[in-house]
Design a protein around this motif. Structure first.
Motif, mmCIF file in Angstrom:
data_model
loop_
_atom_site.group_PDB
_atom_site.id
_atom_site.type_symbol
_atom_site.label_atom_id
_atom_site.label_comp_id
_atom_site.label_asym_id
_atom_site.label_seq_id
_atom_site.Cartn_x
_atom_site.Cartn_y
_atom_site.Cartn_z
ATOM 1 N N ALA A 1 0.825 -1.210 0.000
ATOM 2 C CA ALA A 1 0.000 0.000 0.000
ATOM 3 C C ALA A 1 0.862 1.265 0.000
ATOM 4 O O ALA A 1 1.832 1.355 0.752
ATOM 5 C CB ALA A 1 -0.905 -0.018 1.216
ATOM 6 N N VAL A 2 0.495 2.204 -0.851
ATOM 7 C CA VAL A 2 1.159 3.513 -0.886
ATOM 8 C C VAL A 2 0.226 4.571 -0.288
ATOM 9 O O VAL A 2 0.627 5.360 0.545
ATOM 10 C CB VAL A 2 1.568 3.879 -2.326
ATOM 11 N N THR B 1 6.616 -9.826 5.124
ATOM 12 C CA THR B 1 7.589 -9.530 4.069
ATOM 13 C C THR B 1 7.210 -8.299 3.249
ATOM 14 O O THR B 1 8.047 -7.722 2.572
ATOM 15 C CB THR B 1 7.766 -10.729 3.105
ATOM 16 N N VAL B 2 5.917 -7.928 3.274
ATOM 17 C CA VAL B 2 5.483 -6.763 2.498
ATOM 18 C C VAL B 2 5.672 -5.474 3.308
ATOM 19 O O VAL B 2 5.867 -4.401 2.743
ATOM 20 C CB VAL B 2 3.997 -6.921 2.071
ATOM 21 N N VAL C 1 3.347 -4.140 5.363
ATOM 22 C CA VAL C 1 2.092 -3.377 5.448
ATOM 23 C C VAL C 1 1.340 -3.813 6.705
ATOM 24 O O VAL C 1 1.198 -5.009 6.952
ATOM 25 C CB VAL C 1 1.210 -3.606 4.203
ATOM 26 N N THR D 1 -2.042 6.812 6.196
ATOM 27 C CA THR D 1 -2.094 5.752 5.188
ATOM 28 C C THR D 1 -0.787 5.687 4.398
ATOM 29 O O THR D 1 -0.182 6.714 4.100
ATOM 30 C CB THR D 1 -3.302 5.941 4.232
ATOM 31 N N GLY D 2 -0.338 4.484 4.116
ATOM 32 C CA GLY D 2 0.890 4.285 3.346
ATOM 33 C C GLY D 2 2.159 4.323 4.174
ATOM 34 O O GLY D 2 3.245 4.222 3.623
ATOM 35 N N CYS D 3 2.028 4.472 5.483
ATOM 36 C CA CYS D 3 3.231 4.585 6.328
ATOM 37 C C CYS D 3 3.494 3.303 7.106
ATOM 38 O O CYS D 3 2.602 2.496 7.341
ATOM 39 C CB CYS D 3 3.057 5.722 7.333
ATOM 40 N N SER E 1 11.121 -7.255 5.981
ATOM 41 C CA SER E 1 10.863 -6.412 4.813
ATOM 42 C C SER E 1 11.931 -5.332 4.707
ATOM 43 O O SER E 1 12.246 -4.665 5.699
ATOM 44 C CB SER E 1 9.488 -5.753 4.938
ATOM 45 N N PRO E 2 12.477 -5.132 3.485
ATOM 46 C CA PRO E 2 13.498 -4.086 3.310
ATOM 47 C C PRO E 2 12.934 -2.686 3.512
ATOM 48 O O PRO E 2 13.670 -1.719 3.615
ATOM 49 C CB PRO E 2 13.942 -4.269 1.858
ATOM 50 N N ARG E 3 11.592 -2.621 3.602
ATOM 51 C CA ARG E 3 10.932 -1.330 3.755
ATOM 52 C C ARG E 3 11.443 -0.566 4.973
ATOM 53 O O ARG E 3 11.533 0.664 4.961
ATOM 54 C CB ARG E 3 9.429 -1.603 3.923
ATOM 55 N N GLU F 1 14.533 1.191 3.868
ATOM 56 C CA GLU F 1 14.425 2.092 2.712
ATOM 57 C C GLU F 1 13.646 3.370 2.999
ATOM 58 O O GLU F 1 13.903 4.407 2.411
ATOM 59 C CB GLU F 1 13.710 1.368 1.554
ATOM 60 N N GLU F 2 12.623 3.269 3.852
ATOM 61 C CA GLU F 2 11.697 4.392 3.983
ATOM 62 C C GLU F 2 11.944 5.239 5.218
ATOM 63 O O GLU F 2 12.321 4.744 6.256
ATOM 64 C CB GLU F 2 10.253 3.878 4.007
ATOM 65 N N CYS G 1 7.081 8.160 9.051
ATOM 66 C CA CYS G 1 6.107 9.254 8.959
ATOM 67 C C CYS G 1 5.814 9.753 10.368
ATOM 68 O O CYS G 1 6.111 9.094 11.346
ATOM 69 C CB CYS G 1 4.791 8.767 8.375
ATOM 70 N N ASP H 1 -4.556 -0.152 5.818
ATOM 71 C CA ASP H 1 -3.773 -0.443 4.614
ATOM 72 C C ASP H 1 -3.779 -1.935 4.291
ATOM 73 O O ASP H 1 -3.680 -2.771 5.171
ATOM 74 C CB ASP H 1 -2.331 0.047 4.786
#
Lengths: 262, 265
Positions: free
Chosen positions: A156-157, B86-87, B89, B97-99, B141-143, B146-147, B150, B234
């Motif tokens: 989700a973005v 792994t995602v 979310v 949303t999206g964070c 998750s590499p997220r 990477e991110e 927020c 999400d």
């Protein structure tokens, strides 16, 4: 002695700085006398664009059902395969992959409109740090769910509610990659955005043509993505002041995910 | 005097050497290993003891227990699966949303569990171990690398009138205007005209929440209800109303939701 100490401190500070620089994904430089890539995307297959049936479940208030049926229609032309009489394919995303250095990406915002129960445009490009402007032109509820496509999963973005007409939401683009859009209230709705850190992405026109300009000389991998065909990747060498020719022909179709949601 | 100078040189040399080696160590080992390696290692052990059976050794939610909850209602059957880490979310966040969620968000879920799902409470596990397992979950998750994080939604200050009859009446209008009923149904039973075709981002069938059925998964306090309108859930069809609904109307909607839940008169 002092010199040694100053030197050590400077080196000690520089090492982490260098390691951060290594992590930076895209470096903006001035591109003079760069090269270009130009080509046409075709298909060797005879493809037929499907018609999508639209089912609106009745609501308690028949007036509301009527509004939704009138806005969305009974059927919609899918618009997956827009192919010219000479087999040229429109709406192919042409993406130069893994670009480390080049021109700055434009700061243009991307407007996505929910119009007559379709997303407009179907295929588009957005740039990281610019904005998404999501609009609802329909007199009914839409939600716009953006998700970046990972190998076989979706992350989700944003998932934004747009319950009324002429609503507009502005959101910053924070995530790079191939993003798909869906509306949970209307299963047939879909669109695709390529979110890029660099400007070397484009979309083929009605004659299957595309053009990429001002690349630094070097070897590149170009990805050709389309919702209804198996994607292709090609290697190309770009030379200073010259335009390299790179044509592609799709030879395998693929069922877009949204058809499975209907 | 000469000796003192020599000593000084020695101290400076040792200082320089230590500084350089420390910087080199932390740079080449990566921040995670230099500072949190022990925590991740402990977290892995905790994960293998308590979590692996459902969430699997790859963190993809494909452990030995596949389906953790199966529901049959009004002729509909749907199933709940363990979270796929792994995602990266997550539904129950205090972030927009999206964070990514905050560490506190994850700790709350690990500690309290999720009502009406197979996720149990882990209050019996030491706080240190619960915190460690969160560090391990973040490696799936590499997220998380990477991110940028927020900002948390912090302004959750419940007005006094939440739950009052006037607010419930206003909330009912918001429920209609915001088209909540399209999914959640006219009486909040999760049987709205759009409820039949919903799928989550993993392609699994999901059903909108039936407010008359009891506890919310996040928890049923007014603040929990309010924050879901802001964050959305999400990965599911529940969008964020942060940009479409005024704060006051969100609280009226909370009042009406509490009424549907049987928590307000």
């Amino acid at each position: 002695m002092k010199k040694i100490m100053v030197f050590t401190v400077v080196v000690a500070l520089l090492i982490p700085a260098l390691s951060f620089a290594r992590k930076a994904k895209y470096e903006v430089v001035e591109v003079n006398n760069g090269g270009g890539i130009q080509g046409t995307v075709k298909t060797s297959l005879k493809v037929k664009d499907p018609v999508v049936p639209i089912n609106i479940q009745p609501k308690e208030d028949p007036k509301e059902t009527e509004i939704e049926r009138k806005t969305c229609g009974k059927t919609q032309q899918a618009g997956i395969y827009i192919v010219s009489p000479s087999n040229e394919v429109k709406n192919v995303l042409v993406i130069v992959e893994g670009v480390k250095k080049g021109k700055a990406a434009p700061k243009t915002d991307l407007t996505i409109n929910n119009n007559k129960c379709r997303f407009e445009p179907l295929v588009s490009i957005s740039y990281v740090k610019s904005n998404y402007i999501v609009k609802n032109s329909d007199p009914l509820f839409h939600n716009t769910s953006l998700g970046v496509l990972l190998k076989d999963k979706r992350r989700a973005v944003y998932n934004l509610a747009l319950p009324y007409q002429n609503q507009e939401i502005k959101k910053r683009n924070r995530v790079a990659g191939l993003i798909d859009l869906k509306c949970d209230a209307h299963s047939w709705m879909r669109a695709y955005v390529y979110s890029s850190r660099h400007p070397y992405v484009t979309i083929t026109d009605a004659n299957g043509n595309y053009e990429l300009k001002d690349l630094l000389p070097g070897k590149y991998t170009v990805r050709f993505w389309h919702e209804g065909f198996q994607e292709e990747t090609k290697e190309v060498e770009v030379k200073a002041g010259k335009v390299s020719k790179l044509d592609v022909s799709f030879s395998k179709t693929r069922k877009p995910d949204f058809l499975g949601r209907l | 005097m000469e000796e003192f100078r020599k000593k000084c040189k020695g101290v400076i040399f040792i200082f320089c050497f230590t500084l350089l080696s420390l910087v080199l160590m932390s740079t080449f080992q990566g921040a995670e290993k230099a500072y949190g390696a022990d925590k991740v290692e402990t977290g892995k052990k905790v994960y293998q003891k308590y979590c692996i059976i459902c969430h699997g050794n790859k963190g993809d939610g494909k452990g030995l227990v596949g389906i953790i909850h199966r529901v049959e209602k009004s002729g509909l059957v749907w199933t709940l699966f363990p979270r796929d880490f792994t995602v990266g979310v997550f539904k129950f966040r205090s972030t927009p949303t999206g964070c990514l969620p905050t560490d506190e968000d994850l700790l709350r879920i690990v500690s309290n569990g999720i009502p009406r799902s197979g996720m149990p409470s882990h209050e019996d596990v030491s706080l240190e171990d619960r915190k460690a397992v969160i560090e391990y979950i973040k490696t799936f998750s590499p997220r998380w690398q990477e991110e940028d994080p927020c900002e948390e939604i912090v302004s959750v200050k419940k007005p006094k009138w939440v739950g009052s009859p006037e607010s419930i009446a206003k909330g009912k209008k918001v429920y209609k205007k915001m088209k909540c009923w399209e999914c959640h149904g006219y009486e909040g039973k999760g049987d709205g005209p759009k409820s039949d075709k919903l799928k989550d981002d993993w392609g699994d069938k999901i059903i909108p929440f039936d407010f008359t059925s009891g506890a919310l998964k996040r928890g049923s306090s007014p603040e929990n209800v309010y924050i879901t309108f802001n964050t959305g859930l999400d990965g599911t069809g529940m969008p964020s109303y942060e940009d479409s609904l005024k704060e006051e109307d969100r609280w009226h909607l909370v009042s009406y939701t509490l009424k549907l839940l049987g928590l307000a008169e």
